[in-house]
Design an enzyme around this catalytic site. Structure first.
Site, PDB file in Angstrom:
ATOM      1  N   GLY A  49       0.833  -1.193   0.000  1.00  0.00           N
ATOM      2  CA  GLY A  49       0.000   0.000   0.000  1.00  0.00           C
ATOM      3  C   GLY A  49       0.868   1.242   0.000  1.00  0.00           C
ATOM      4  N   GLN A  54       2.664  10.119   1.361  1.00  0.00           N
ATOM      5  CA  GLN A  54       4.031   9.580   1.435  1.00  0.00           C
ATOM      6  C   GLN A  54       4.929  10.051   0.295  1.00  0.00           C
ATOM      7  OE1 GLN A  54       2.474   5.410   2.312  1.00  0.00           O
ATOM      8  NE2 GLN A  54       4.500   5.347   3.236  1.00  0.00           N
ATOM      9  N   CYS A 105       6.112  -0.117   6.899  1.00  0.00           N
ATOM     10  CA  CYS A 105       5.716   1.113   6.213  1.00  0.00           C
ATOM     11  C   CYS A 105       6.884   1.544   5.343  1.00  0.00           C
ATOM     12  CB  CYS A 105       5.390   2.197   7.238  1.00  0.00           C
ATOM     13  SG  CYS A 105       4.949   3.778   6.477  1.00  0.00           S
ATOM     14  N   LEU A 106       6.611   1.923   4.096  1.00  0.00           N
ATOM     15  CA  LEU A 106       7.703   2.320   3.195  1.00  0.00           C
ATOM     16  C   LEU A 106       8.388   3.602   3.655  1.00  0.00           C
ATOM     17  CD1 LEU A 106       6.128   1.393  -0.274  1.00  0.00           C
ATOM     18  CD2 LEU A 106       7.766   0.068   1.089  1.00  0.00           C
ATOM     19  N   HIS A 147      -3.903   1.246   7.929  1.00  0.00           N
ATOM     20  CA  HIS A 147      -2.581   1.871   7.947  1.00  0.00           C
ATOM     21  C   HIS A 147      -2.536   3.071   6.988  1.00  0.00           C
ATOM     22  CE1 HIS A 147       1.932   1.777   8.014  1.00  0.00           C
ATOM     23  NE2 HIS A 147       1.736   2.383   6.867  1.00  0.00           N
ATOM     24  N   GLU A 148      -3.022   2.861   5.762  1.00  0.00           N
ATOM     25  CA  GLU A 148      -2.935   3.934   4.758  1.00  0.00           C
ATOM     26  C   GLU A 148      -3.864   5.094   5.113  1.00  0.00           C
ATOM     27  OE1 GLU A 148      -0.462   3.741   2.948  1.00  0.00           O
ATOM     28  OE2 GLU A 148      -0.088   1.593   3.068  1.00  0.00           O
ATOM     29  N   HIS A 151      -2.205   7.481   7.311  1.00  0.00           N
ATOM     30  CA  HIS A 151      -1.308   8.424   6.629  1.00  0.00           C
ATOM     31  C   HIS A 151      -2.044   9.698   6.203  1.00  0.00           C
ATOM     32  CE1 HIS A 151       2.579   6.517   6.236  1.00  0.00           C
ATOM     33  NE2 HIS A 151       2.052   5.383   5.825  1.00  0.00           N
TER      34      HIS A 151
HETATM   35 NI    NI Z   1       2.904   3.519   5.663  1.00  0.00          NI
END
Ligand code: NI
Length: 184
Positions: A49, A54, A105-106, A147-148, A151
């Site tokens: 995701g 981000q 998480c990226l 999670h997304e 963000h």
């Molecule tokens: Ni993330």
């Protein structure tokens, strides 16, 4: 703002990751192009995701695709099997049951923390054409959506960590802060 082709994934503690994203109002080709780029960056980094915030695009959009093989799938877009685009998403129902599992998480490449999430969620969002849809998600997709969506509200992994996980990753987070300052 940076050209879409030059977007990169922001790393903690970039302050843009703490911004609250604004609703998408225009559904046009530019939106599609930006979403394509999110999918591209997500796939390159083997993520499941990626939220617009981000990459410093502060609108309420995220993409998800769970369970693909990055060796095999060379391109993902909104039409790829298992891929989802969520625009102006809202979770309308959280299941009472919750699950603790490893979550990455990226924007935090080295952290995989044990995080508690609702087992299932019902999400309402718009697609690239601006049409509303509803989806019930469980397992990894449910976790990914929660999670997304965080963000888009500026909420990050450490905010969700229980105390022992925050202690465990204290040094890693501090190192990321140092690295970020060093790159400024
Ligand atoms: Ni993330």
């Amino acid at each position: 703002m940076t050209k879409v082709s030059e977007w990169t994934i922001l790393k903690f503690p970039d302050p843009r990751l703490r911004e609250v994203s604004k609703p998408v109002e225009v559904f046009d080709d530019e939106l599609r192009e930006k979403v394509d780029r999110l999918f591209e960056l997500m796939r390159e980094q083997r993520g499941v995701g990626l939220a617009a915030a981000q990459v410093g695009w502060l609108e309420r959009v995220f993409v998800a695709c769970c369970g693909y093989d990055p060796e095999e799938v060379k391109r993902i877009d909104a039409n790829t099997e298992g891929a989802h685009v969520f625009i102006n998403p809202e979770i309308t129902v959280h299941s009472d049951e919750s699950v603790v599992d490893s979550e990455g998480c990226l924007s935090f490449p080295k952290i995989y923390a044990q995080i508690k999430r609702s087992a299932k969620v019902m999400v309402r969002a718009q697609n690239l054409a601006g049409e509303f849809f509803q989806l019930e998600a469980e397992d990894l997709l449910s976790r990914c959506i929660q999670h997304e969506l965080d963000h888009l509200n500026g909420d990050l992994l450490p905010d969700r960590m229980p105390k022992d996980e925050r202690t465990k990753y204290k040094k890693a987070l501090r190192d990321m802060e140092k690295e970020f300052k060093g790159n400024l």
